[in-house]
Design a protein around this motif. Structure first.
Motif, PDB file in Angstrom:
ATOM      1  N   PRO A 244      -3.138  25.851  16.389  1.00 13.76           N
ATOM      2  CA  PRO A 244      -3.141  27.237  16.904  1.00 13.76           C
ATOM      3  C   PRO A 244      -2.465  27.324  18.275  1.00 13.76           C
ATOM      4  O   PRO A 244      -2.842  26.606  19.207  1.00 13.76           O
ATOM      5  CB  PRO A 244      -4.637  27.575  16.997  1.00 13.76           C
ATOM      6  CG  PRO A 244      -5.328  26.584  16.120  1.00 13.76           C
ATOM      7  CD  PRO A 244      -4.494  25.347  16.161  1.00 13.76           C
ATOM      8  N   ARG A 245      -1.478  28.179  18.401  1.00 12.26           N
ATOM      9  CA  ARG A 245      -0.804  28.366  19.681  1.00 12.26           C
ATOM     10  C   ARG A 245      -1.719  29.019  20.713  1.00 12.26           C
ATOM     11  O   ARG A 245      -1.492  28.892  21.912  1.00 12.26           O
ATOM     12  CB  ARG A 245       0.439  29.223  19.481  1.00 12.26           C
ATOM     13  CG  ARG A 245       1.606  28.515  18.800  1.00 12.26           C
ATOM     14  CD  ARG A 245       2.045  27.304  19.602  1.00 12.26           C
ATOM     15  NE  ARG A 245       3.180  26.643  19.015  1.00 12.26           N
ATOM     16  CZ  ARG A 245       4.434  26.819  19.407  1.00 12.26           C
ATOM     17  NH1 ARG A 245       4.697  27.669  20.389  1.00 12.26           N
ATOM     18  NH2 ARG A 245       5.417  26.164  18.833  1.00 12.26           N
ATOM     19  N   GLU A 246      -2.751  29.728  20.226  1.00 14.63           N
ATOM     20  CA  GLU A 246      -3.660  30.399  21.164  1.00 14.63           C
ATOM     21  C   GLU A 246      -4.355  29.392  22.079  1.00 14.63           C
ATOM     22  O   GLU A 246      -4.604  29.677  23.262  1.00 14.63           O
ATOM     23  CB  GLU A 246      -4.706  31.216  20.386  1.00 14.63           C
ATOM     24  CG  GLU A 246      -4.133  32.417  19.643  1.00 14.63           C
ATOM     25  CD  GLU A 246      -3.463  32.032  18.337  1.00 14.63           C
ATOM     26  OE1 GLU A 246      -3.547  30.843  17.961  1.00 14.63           O
ATOM     27  OE2 GLU A 246      -2.851  32.923  17.698  1.00 14.63           O
ATOM     28  N   ALA A 250      -4.033  29.526  26.039  1.00 16.80           N
ATOM     29  CA  ALA A 250      -5.249  29.676  26.838  1.00 16.80           C
ATOM     30  C   ALA A 250      -5.345  28.568  27.883  1.00 16.80           C
ATOM     31  O   ALA A 250      -5.759  28.796  29.030  1.00 16.80           O
ATOM     32  CB  ALA A 250      -6.467  29.658  25.922  1.00 16.80           C
ATOM     33  N   ALA A 251      -4.968  27.360  27.515  1.00 24.05           N
ATOM     34  CA  ALA A 251      -5.000  26.246  28.462  1.00 24.05           C
ATOM     35  C   ALA A 251      -4.004  26.472  29.595  1.00 24.05           C
ATOM     36  O   ALA A 251      -4.282  26.159  30.769  1.00 24.05           O
ATOM     37  CB  ALA A 251      -4.696  24.945  27.734  1.00 24.05           C
ATOM     38  N   ARG A 252      -2.832  27.021  29.268  1.00 18.33           N
ATOM     39  CA  ARG A 252      -1.849  27.292  30.315  1.00 18.33           C
ATOM     40  C   ARG A 252      -2.323  28.400  31.254  1.00 18.33           C
ATOM     41  O   ARG A 252      -2.065  28.358  32.469  1.00 18.33           O
ATOM     42  CB  ARG A 252      -0.513  27.660  29.670  1.00 18.33           C
ATOM     43  CG  ARG A 252       0.212  26.458  29.067  1.00 18.33           C
ATOM     44  CD  ARG A 252       1.438  26.879  28.290  1.00 18.33           C
ATOM     45  NE  ARG A 252       2.159  25.694  27.782  1.00 18.33           N
ATOM     46  CZ  ARG A 252       3.110  25.748  26.849  1.00 18.33           C
ATOM     47  NH1 ARG A 252       3.457  26.918  26.318  1.00 18.33           N
ATOM     48  NH2 ARG A 252       3.708  24.641  26.450  1.00 18.33           N
ATOM     49  N   TRP A 259       0.574  17.703  30.770  1.00 18.75           N
ATOM     50  CA  TRP A 259      -0.025  16.418  30.384  1.00 18.75           C
ATOM     51  C   TRP A 259      -1.453  16.620  29.897  1.00 18.75           C
ATOM     52  O   TRP A 259      -1.870  16.004  28.912  1.00 18.75           O
ATOM     53  CB  TRP A 259       0.012  15.448  31.548  1.00 18.75           C
ATOM     54  CG  TRP A 259      -0.739  14.170  31.267  1.00 18.75           C
ATOM     55  CD1 TRP A 259      -1.977  13.837  31.689  1.00 18.75           C
ATOM     56  CD2 TRP A 259      -0.286  13.091  30.438  1.00 18.75           C
ATOM     57  NE1 TRP A 259      -2.332  12.600  31.214  1.00 18.75           N
ATOM     58  CE2 TRP A 259      -1.309  12.121  30.424  1.00 18.75           C
ATOM     59  CE3 TRP A 259       0.880  12.846  29.716  1.00 18.75           C
ATOM     60  CZ2 TRP A 259      -1.201  10.934  29.728  1.00 18.75           C
ATOM     61  CZ3 TRP A 259       0.994  11.653  29.019  1.00 18.75           C
ATOM     62  CH2 TRP A 259      -0.035  10.716  29.027  1.00 18.75           C
ATOM     63  N   ALA A 260      -2.214  17.492  30.580  1.00 17.77           N
ATOM     64  CA  ALA A 260      -3.592  17.753  30.161  1.00 17.77           C
ATOM     65  C   ALA A 260      -3.621  18.422  28.794  1.00 17.77           C
ATOM     66  O   ALA A 260      -4.483  18.105  27.953  1.00 17.77           O
ATOM     67  CB  ALA A 260      -4.302  18.619  31.200  1.00 17.77           C
ATOM     68  N   ARG A 264      -5.495  16.238  26.157  1.00 22.11           N
ATOM     69  CA  ARG A 264      -6.858  16.696  25.887  1.00 22.11           C
ATOM     70  C   ARG A 264      -6.971  17.688  24.737  1.00 22.11           C
ATOM     71  O   ARG A 264      -8.066  17.877  24.196  1.00 22.11           O
ATOM     72  CB  ARG A 264      -7.453  17.326  27.148  1.00 22.11           C
ATOM     73  CG  ARG A 264      -7.615  16.358  28.300  1.00 22.11           C
ATOM     74  CD  ARG A 264      -8.282  17.027  29.484  1.00 22.11           C
ATOM     75  NE  ARG A 264      -8.471  16.097  30.588  1.00 22.11           N
ATOM     76  CZ  ARG A 264      -9.040  16.412  31.745  1.00 22.11           C
ATOM     77  NH1 ARG A 264      -9.490  17.656  31.948  1.00 22.11           N
ATOM     78  NH2 ARG A 264      -9.163  15.509  32.701  1.00 22.11           N
ATOM     79  N   ILE A 265      -5.866  18.322  24.349  1.00 26.47           N
ATOM     80  CA  ILE A 265      -5.929  19.337  23.293  1.00 26.47           C
ATOM     81  C   ILE A 265      -5.130  18.920  22.065  1.00 26.47           C
ATOM     82  O   ILE A 265      -5.665  18.829  20.961  1.00 26.47           O
ATOM     83  CB  ILE A 265      -5.421  20.702  23.826  1.00 26.47           C
ATOM     84  CG1 ILE A 265      -6.325  21.198  24.955  1.00 26.47           C
ATOM     85  CG2 ILE A 265      -5.369  21.735  22.694  1.00 26.47           C
ATOM     86  CD1 ILE A 265      -5.854  22.477  25.599  1.00 26.47           C
TER      87      ILE A 265
END
Length: 354
Positions: A244-246, A250-252, A259-260, A264-265
């Motif tokens: 999922p691109r969401e 959301a992380a951005r 890198w995270a 991590r995802i």
């Protein structure tokens, strides 16, 4: 695990009609058992042959079980002689030991009285066999030929190369699936296009590069040339397209670094595809023969496949050792495949989705 077992049981016992067997059911079972025999028959034969003597392996007609011909010491002869049941001219059957064979005639001696010698046609004798398991086929290479060192070399090459392959391929797949940049499709075509180049064409250039870096007779010279694989990049890229691109957006928005996001995802969500690539990489590296044969010439850096080749001489081959060590080389791959096979269906099926 219980659900999988029940599902397999239902599939195997399923019939067209509940109260009787249809001809298609018989054909299905025949096809199923034929497939199992073709897949596991050679492995069973390998396992049984690995505990035979070298002479027993080369016998014709071959025997399925590890039967070896009885040999005994006879006074006046330096080496043990093979024992036979022999039919004499008067029709009686006695046990004689073979001194040597000349054409279709065998020169034999009575083991109880070494003064009595006979010339017997080879069709009048029958080998006396006994069930004998030769565990020395497994122990001798480990003690005499330093096979434990070759095991360590193969394990080092396989583990390190697989880790490097997973890291490089997953990074490349992350860029080709998540990022949008000019020339992305061209880069993907270029990566996949390398699959069209046969290995034999690049052997000499890659060897020249490895030699200039001083990696001849080094395990790193075996590991690094195949660190990035186009198959792995394509496999992981196709799987990452389904994520999922969401989640990434959301992380951005939460100011997570690239890198995270990757570590991590994306990587945790790509475990099924990574497990499939890990299985493929382990199989490729563990069974690799041609490239290590070119790069490695010192016995202390041999991998298992090169060490097995050393048992083949110009005049003779020690097949009992070759088969025994081949059986041992199959065990790590079988155990790893058994542990990771649950990811194969999920990983490969998902790489076809977009």
């Amino acid at each position: 695990m219980t659900n999988s077992t029940s599902l397999i049981k239902n599939i195997i016992t399923q019939k067209k009609y509940k109260d009787k067997m249809h001809w298609t059911d018989y054909f299905s079972y025949f096809y199923l058992f034929l497939g199992v025999f073709l897949m596991f028959g050679p492995i069973i034969w390998l396992g049984l042959s690995s505990v035979k003597t070298n002479a027993g392996i080369q016998e014709y007609p071959p025997t399925i079980l590890p039967l070896s011909q009885i040999q005994l010491e006879v006074d006046g002869y330096d080496k043990p002689l093979s024992l036979y049941n022999v039919t004499l001219e008067d029709g009686s059957i006695t046990q004689l030991a073979e001194i040597k064979r000349v054409g279709i005639t065998s020169k034999m001696v009575d083991p109880k009285d070494n003064e009595k010698k006979y010339k017997i046609p080879i069709d009048k004798r029958e080998k006396i066999r006994e069930f004998s398991v030769q565990w020395e086929n497994y122990l001798d290479p480990l003690r005499k030929y330093n096979f434990l060192l070759y095991f360590k070399n193969s394990i080092f090459v396989t583990v390190v190369a697989t880790i490097i392959t997973l890291i490089i391929n997953s990074m490349a797949a992350y860029a080709l699936s998540i990022y949008e940049f000019r020339g992305k499709n061209v880069a993907l075509v270029f990566v996949i296009g390398t699959l069209l180049i046969p290995l034999t064409i690049i052997l000499v250039p890659v060897f020249y590069v490895i030699a200039n870096f001083g990696m001849i007779n080094s395990l790193w010279g075996v590991i690094l040339p195949g660190a990035a694989t186009p198959t792995g990049v394509f496999l992981l890229r196709q799987y990452m397209l389904t994520l999922p691109r969401e989640l990434i957006e959301a992380a951005r928005m939460d100011h997570a670094s690239e890198w995270a996001i990757y570590w991590r995802i994306v990587l945790p969500l790509s475990i099924p595809a990574i497990a499939v690539l890990a299985i493929f990489s382990i199989m490729w590296r563990w069974n690799d023969f041609l490239w290590p044969l070119i790069v490695l010439s010192k016995s202390e850096v041999y991998t298992l496949q090169i060490a097995l080749n050393a048992f083949h001489g110009e005049l003779t081959s020690q097949w009992n050792y070759v088969l025994a060590m081949t059986m041992l080389t199959l065990l790590p791959i079988a155990l790893i495949f058994t542990y990771l096979q649950k990811f194969i269906t999920t990983g490969i099926a998902s790489t076809g989705m977009k």
